[in-house]
Write a protein that holds these residues in place. Structure first.
Motif, PDB file in Angstrom:
ATOM      1  N   ARG A 114      26.196  41.558  43.698  1.00 45.53           N
ATOM      2  CA  ARG A 114      27.531  40.988  43.480  1.00 45.53           C
ATOM      3  C   ARG A 114      28.100  41.555  42.190  1.00 45.53           C
ATOM      4  O   ARG A 114      27.348  42.000  41.314  1.00 45.53           O
ATOM      5  CB  ARG A 114      27.483  39.466  43.342  1.00 45.53           C
ATOM      6  N   ARG A 116      32.156  42.508  39.899  1.00 46.96           N
ATOM      7  CA  ARG A 116      33.608  42.459  39.767  1.00 46.96           C
ATOM      8  C   ARG A 116      34.115  43.854  39.407  1.00 46.96           C
ATOM      9  O   ARG A 116      33.400  44.651  38.788  1.00 46.96           O
ATOM     10  CB  ARG A 116      34.044  41.473  38.676  1.00 46.96           C
ATOM     11  N   THR A 117      35.345  44.134  39.790  1.00 41.35           N
ATOM     12  CA  THR A 117      35.999  45.378  39.407  1.00 41.35           C
ATOM     13  C   THR A 117      37.300  45.055  38.689  1.00 41.35           C
ATOM     14  O   THR A 117      37.895  43.998  38.900  1.00 41.35           O
ATOM     15  CB  THR A 117      36.308  46.257  40.632  1.00 41.35           C
ATOM     16  N   LYS A 118      37.722  45.999  37.862  1.00 44.01           N
ATOM     17  CA  LYS A 118      38.991  45.834  37.156  1.00 44.01           C
ATOM     18  C   LYS A 118      39.711  47.174  37.109  1.00 44.01           C
ATOM     19  O   LYS A 118      39.137  48.179  36.676  1.00 44.01           O
ATOM     20  CB  LYS A 118      38.765  45.323  35.732  1.00 44.01           C
ATOM     21  N   VAL A 123      41.819  42.248  38.792  1.00 44.52           N
ATOM     22  CA  VAL A 123      40.388  41.974  38.868  1.00 44.52           C
ATOM     23  C   VAL A 123      40.042  41.496  40.269  1.00 44.52           C
ATOM     24  O   VAL A 123      40.733  40.651  40.835  1.00 44.52           O
ATOM     25  CB  VAL A 123      39.965  40.920  37.832  1.00 44.52           C
ATOM     26  N   CYS A 124      38.972  42.055  40.843  1.00 42.11           N
ATOM     27  CA  CYS A 124      38.500  41.641  42.167  1.00 42.11           C
ATOM     28  C   CYS A 124      37.001  41.348  42.116  1.00 42.11           C
ATOM     29  O   CYS A 124      36.251  42.037  41.422  1.00 42.11           O
ATOM     30  CB  CYS A 124      38.746  42.732  43.202  1.00 42.11           C
ATOM     31  N   ASP A 125      36.591  40.342  42.864  1.00 44.09           N
ATOM     32  CA  ASP A 125      35.173  40.066  43.070  1.00 44.09           C
ATOM     33  C   ASP A 125      34.683  40.867  44.276  1.00 44.09           C
ATOM     34  O   ASP A 125      35.434  41.101  45.221  1.00 44.09           O
ATOM     35  CB  ASP A 125      34.949  38.579  43.337  1.00 44.09           C
ATOM     36  N   GLU A 159      35.200  44.074  48.403  1.00 46.76           N
ATOM     37  CA  GLU A 159      35.939  43.177  47.535  1.00 46.76           C
ATOM     38  C   GLU A 159      36.477  42.004  48.352  1.00 46.76           C
ATOM     39  O   GLU A 159      36.612  42.085  49.585  1.00 46.76           O
ATOM     40  CB  GLU A 159      37.084  43.920  46.849  1.00 46.76           C
ATOM     41  N   GLN A 163      42.050  38.679  47.576  1.00 43.71           N
ATOM     42  CA  GLN A 163      42.527  39.037  46.249  1.00 43.71           C
ATOM     43  C   GLN A 163      43.420  40.271  46.311  1.00 43.71           C
ATOM     44  O   GLN A 163      43.266  41.132  47.186  1.00 43.71           O
ATOM     45  CB  GLN A 163      41.342  39.274  45.306  1.00 43.71           C
ATOM     46  N   SER A 166      42.652  44.627  46.983  1.00 46.02           N
ATOM     47  CA  SER A 166      41.224  44.708  47.299  1.00 46.02           C
ATOM     48  C   SER A 166      40.944  45.690  48.428  1.00 46.02           C
ATOM     49  O   SER A 166      41.833  46.084  49.183  1.00 46.02           O
ATOM     50  CB  SER A 166      40.689  43.318  47.661  1.00 46.02           C
TER      51      SER A 166
END
Length: 279
Positions: A114, A116-118, A123-125, A159, A163, A166
């Motif tokens: 798991r 996160r990206t930015k 920001v996405c999980d 993602e 969100q 994504s």
């Protein structure tokens, strides 16, 4: 397959051992997905001394250290809990990727992860899998150079579709590791040269595909320090230096070390933390 026009070249060192190197001047911006070429680059070739240890890994006789897939950075020999950096698309937009430390091995070759990206302020999980394809033990001919392990895996990271902005990341993960006499069955991340010029490890090379428009597929790569395919983006000699044509506020912050507010360890604690909670 390597051809005269391929960016993947074969050379021999002073002892006659063969190795691949990547000619970044021969890379094509029109080619979105370089994951197959990266897998070829990682795979040992005739003239190298190596052992295929994949079956040992499948049988549990060889393993990765628990934090092998965790993102962290190094500074002056200290590991910091941080995201790592990469590029997205032909404009080499900065993407930051953070993996949580709770990777779980779900079968003999698959890890569930798991993170996160930015990108800019978005920001996405994500959650997904890293599936080991090959593990090679490579033996160096130079007695002053230790042997090492190459890890090759597929990854698929999805993602959260609810969100904004994504999509799905897919490609090839490549890493280098080593074992010690104290833990001969555990591969640790090879960070021995993490402060040296050209350090590159735990690289993810592939694509990002938008949920909103499946026709939108962009090149995406990230990893520890430098990337295996630099195009004209990274023009540094010894360390990362962003080509001014791709300058952005996000890359400016990276180059000036303005992203992180380090909380230095106290009372003998070797761990350093950041005030940034990602994110």
């Amino acid at each position: 397959m390597q051809t005269d026009k391929s960016p993947l070249k074969i050379e021999r060192d002073a002892l006659g051992a063969v190795y691949y190197w990547i000619d970044n001047n021969a890379l094509d911006l029109d080619q979105v997905d370089y994951s197959d070429l990266y897998e070829t680059y990682l795979t040992p070739i005739e003239g190298q001394f190596f052992e295929d240890c994949t079956q040992l890994f499948i049988e549990g006789k060889l393993q990765l250290e628990p934090t092998f897939l965790k993102t962290y950075s190094y500074w002056n020999g200290v590991a910091y809990d941080t995201p790592i950096n990469g590029v997205l698309g032909n404009d080499f937009r900065r993407i930051e990727v953070y993996f949580y430390p709770d990777a779980v091995k779900t079968d003999s070759v698959t890890y569930s992860i798991r993170g996160r990206t930015k990108v800019k302020k978005n920001v996405c999980d994500f959650s997904g899998e890293v599936k080991i394809k090959k593990i090679y033990h490579v033996f160096e001919r130079d007695t002053d150079t230790p042997d090492y392990y190459k890890i090759i895996a597929n990854y698929s990271l999805k993602e959260d579709s609810t969100q904004n902005g994504s999509g799905v990341f897919r490609g090839i993960f490549g890493a280098y590791g080593y074992v010690t006499d104290n833990a001969p069955n555990t591969i640790k991340v090879d960070n021995s040269d993490q402060d040296g010029d050209g350090y590159m490890n735990r690289s993810y090379v592939g694509t990002w595909q938008s949920y909103r428009n499946s026709a939108t597929v962009k090149r995406c790569m990230w990893g520890d320090n430098r990337l295996p395919f630099r195009f004209d983006f990274d023009i540094g000699a010894g360390e990362i230096r962003v080509n001014p044509k791709y300058a952005s506020p996000e890359w400016d912050r990276f180059m000036q070390w303005e992203d992180f507010d380090i909380v230095e360890p106290e009372n003998g604690d070797s761990r350093a933390t950041y005030k940034n909670p990602w994110w």
